[in-house]
Write a protein that holds these residues in place. Structure first.
Motif, mmCIF file in Angstrom:
data_model
loop_
_atom_site.group_PDB
_atom_site.id
_atom_site.type_symbol
_atom_site.label_atom_id
_atom_site.label_comp_id
_atom_site.label_asym_id
_atom_site.label_seq_id
_atom_site.Cartn_x
_atom_site.Cartn_y
_atom_site.Cartn_z
ATOM 1 N N PRO A 24 -67.387 -19.827 70.630
ATOM 2 C CA PRO A 24 -66.374 -20.262 70.398
ATOM 3 C C PRO A 24 -66.006 -20.511 71.580
ATOM 4 O O PRO A 24 -65.648 -18.917 72.188
ATOM 5 N N LEU A 25 -65.397 -21.313 72.449
ATOM 6 C CA LEU A 25 -64.459 -21.538 73.828
ATOM 7 C C LEU A 25 -63.394 -20.754 73.641
ATOM 8 O O LEU A 25 -62.949 -20.435 74.635
ATOM 9 N N ASP A 26 -63.113 -20.840 72.416
ATOM 10 C CA ASP A 26 -61.384 -20.573 71.936
ATOM 11 C C ASP A 26 -61.413 -19.501 71.846
ATOM 12 O O ASP A 26 -60.558 -18.641 71.925
ATOM 13 N N THR A 27 -62.882 -18.576 71.892
ATOM 14 C CA THR A 27 -62.262 -17.008 72.011
ATOM 15 C C THR A 27 -62.746 -15.577 72.864
ATOM 16 O O THR A 27 -62.868 -15.175 73.266
ATOM 17 N N PHE A 28 -62.674 -17.195 73.869
ATOM 18 C CA PHE A 28 -62.861 -16.083 75.587
ATOM 19 C C PHE A 28 -62.555 -16.141 75.701
ATOM 20 O O PHE A 28 -61.010 -16.516 75.893
ATOM 21 N N ILE B 91 -67.119 -29.472 79.627
ATOM 22 C CA ILE B 91 -65.711 -29.607 79.970
ATOM 23 C C ILE B 91 -65.444 -29.622 81.219
ATOM 24 O O ILE B 91 -66.570 -29.539 82.024
ATOM 25 N N THR B 92 -64.201 -29.511 81.952
ATOM 26 C CA THR B 92 -64.138 -29.607 82.714
ATOM 27 C C THR B 92 -63.058 -28.498 82.948
ATOM 28 O O THR B 92 -61.964 -28.558 81.910
ATOM 29 N N LEU B 93 -62.458 -27.125 83.887
ATOM 30 C CA LEU B 93 -62.117 -26.518 83.666
ATOM 31 C C LEU B 93 -61.088 -27.214 84.464
ATOM 32 O O LEU B 93 -60.124 -27.463 85.438
ATOM 33 N N THR B 94 -59.526 -26.697 83.921
ATOM 34 C CA THR B 94 -58.245 -26.259 84.153
ATOM 35 C C THR B 94 -57.733 -26.064 85.750
ATOM 36 O O THR B 94 -57.270 -26.107 86.259
ATOM 37 N N GLY B 95 -58.478 -23.705 85.421
ATOM 38 C CA GLY B 95 -57.961 -23.331 86.804
ATOM 39 C C GLY B 95 -56.971 -22.539 85.298
ATOM 40 O O GLY B 95 -56.172 -21.596 86.218
ATOM 41 N N ASP B 96 -55.727 -23.243 84.374
ATOM 42 C CA ASP B 96 -55.563 -22.603 83.713
ATOM 43 C C ASP B 96 -55.614 -21.496 83.155
ATOM 44 O O ASP B 96 -57.116 -21.563 82.231
ATOM 45 N N ASP C 41 -54.782 -19.927 80.296
ATOM 46 C CA ASP C 41 -55.009 -20.156 79.032
ATOM 47 C C ASP C 41 -55.303 -21.333 78.146
ATOM 48 O O ASP C 41 -56.479 -21.210 77.624
ATOM 49 N N ASP C 42 -55.038 -22.235 79.093
ATOM 50 C CA ASP C 42 -55.555 -23.539 78.398
ATOM 51 C C ASP C 42 -56.631 -23.473 79.473
ATOM 52 O O ASP C 42 -56.268 -25.066 80.219
ATOM 53 N N TRP C 43 -57.843 -23.415 79.254
ATOM 54 C CA TRP C 43 -58.854 -23.010 80.583
ATOM 55 C C TRP C 43 -59.790 -24.573 80.792
ATOM 56 O O TRP C 43 -60.851 -23.816 82.126
#
Length: 315
Positions: A9-13, A58-63, A65-67
């Protein structure tokens, strides 16, 4: 290109150290489209093709936490993307095994999958070393407790490990006194029901359990030496080891340059060798890591080398 990552899951990265994230970030930097799903989203229906249900673009945000943000969600046939990257973390259990069969079916339908599913099945990470005895320490693989005791009697200082462990889980050292050998055999061997790997202890573990990455058959010029801390015998980062990037030694290169072309020819675009001293202890193919640690400390861009090799393989 469209790249589909089959992953946890992406949220576990943990993006500060996750190698799959490093791959995504470099691919996105080059303008590739990033899609992701989990293995349980893979579905095959007669008359159709292997499909990732509700795969996310997905689009990567650069953040930190909320990546990422979700740009779109859709059912995606694996044969309709340019590459499928199997990046599900171990353990290599029955569900992982079944997922590789679905990925093999997707290959028959035209998908390009890295690492190749059949190669994942044929190279269980602890047992794959048996093919290359010239590079390994004295080793026995057995379900027979008597064989384990005989090995200890001969070598006096040994390491016992389960075949399905990860991150150093379930690894035991038994020294010359044989303290707790019987209990450890009972724990790992389960009365003869579970196969165990036993190896002669390698004192060079004090200098680190080196992760050597091989990409497209070629070694990354730096490894990550994972050094045990405190009273630990395990260097795994998950077990508290300290990771130190180092240039490859002449022996490291000898091993990597011998194994690299062989494994690449079998469809293994990315391999992580574990080397202690001059001995290979594992050949990791499911989801090799340490990209970011090596890059951060050495300056060598591992993710760039990986995406270069991926693009070359797809050309």
């Amino acid at each position: 290109m469209k790249l589909l990552f089959v992953a946890d899951p992406l949220d576990t990265f943990k993006t500060y150290k996750d190698s799959t994230f490093a791959m995504m970030r470099e691919a996105a930097r080059r303008g590739h489209v990033i899609l992701a799903c989990e293995p349980q989203q893979l579905v095959w229906v007669r008359g159709s093709r292997v499909t990732a249900r509700r795969a996310v673009e997905i689009t990567l945000t650069g953040d930190a936490d909320d990546w990422y943000t979700v740009a779109a969600t859709a059912d995606v046939a694996l044969a309709d993307v340019d590459a499928v990257l199997m990046r599900k973390d171990p353990p290599f259990d029955s569900e992982f095994f079944y997922a590789t069969h679905l990925l093999s079916q997707a290959e028959r339908e035209g998908a390009r999958v890295f690492n190749k599913p059949s190669a994942l099945r044929e190279h269980p990470e602890k047992l794959a070393i048996l093919e290359f005895p010239q590079f390994i320490s004295p080793t026995v693989v057995t379900r027979d407790p008597a064989e384990i005791r005989a090995f200890h009697a001969e070598h006096r200082d040994i390491i016992l490990k389960p075949l399905d462990g990860m991150g150093g889980m379930g690894i035991f050292r038994v020294k010359d006194d044989g303290l707790n050998l019987g209990s450890i055999i009972e724990t790992l061997n389960q009365g003869g029901a579970q196969t165990v790997m036993v190896q002669r202890f390698i004192p060079a573990i004090s200098e680190g359990d080196k992760r050597i990455l091989i990409i497209g058959g070629k070694p990354v010029p730096h490894c990550l030496a994972r050094i045990p801390q405190g009273g630990e015998v395990r260097g795994n980062l998950a077990a508290g080891g300290k990771g130190v990037a180092r240039p490859l030694t002449a022996r490291d290169r000898e091993i990597a340059e011998y194994l690299g072309p062989i494994l690449a020819a079998r469809g293994l675009l990315l391999v992580g060798l574990d080397v202690i001293g001059e001995n290979v202890t594992e050949i990791n193919v499911t989801s090799p890591t340490c990209f970011q640690e090596i890059t951060d400390q050495s300056g060598f861009d591992v993710a760039r080398m990986f995406v270069d090799a991926l693009e070359e393989a797809l050309a």
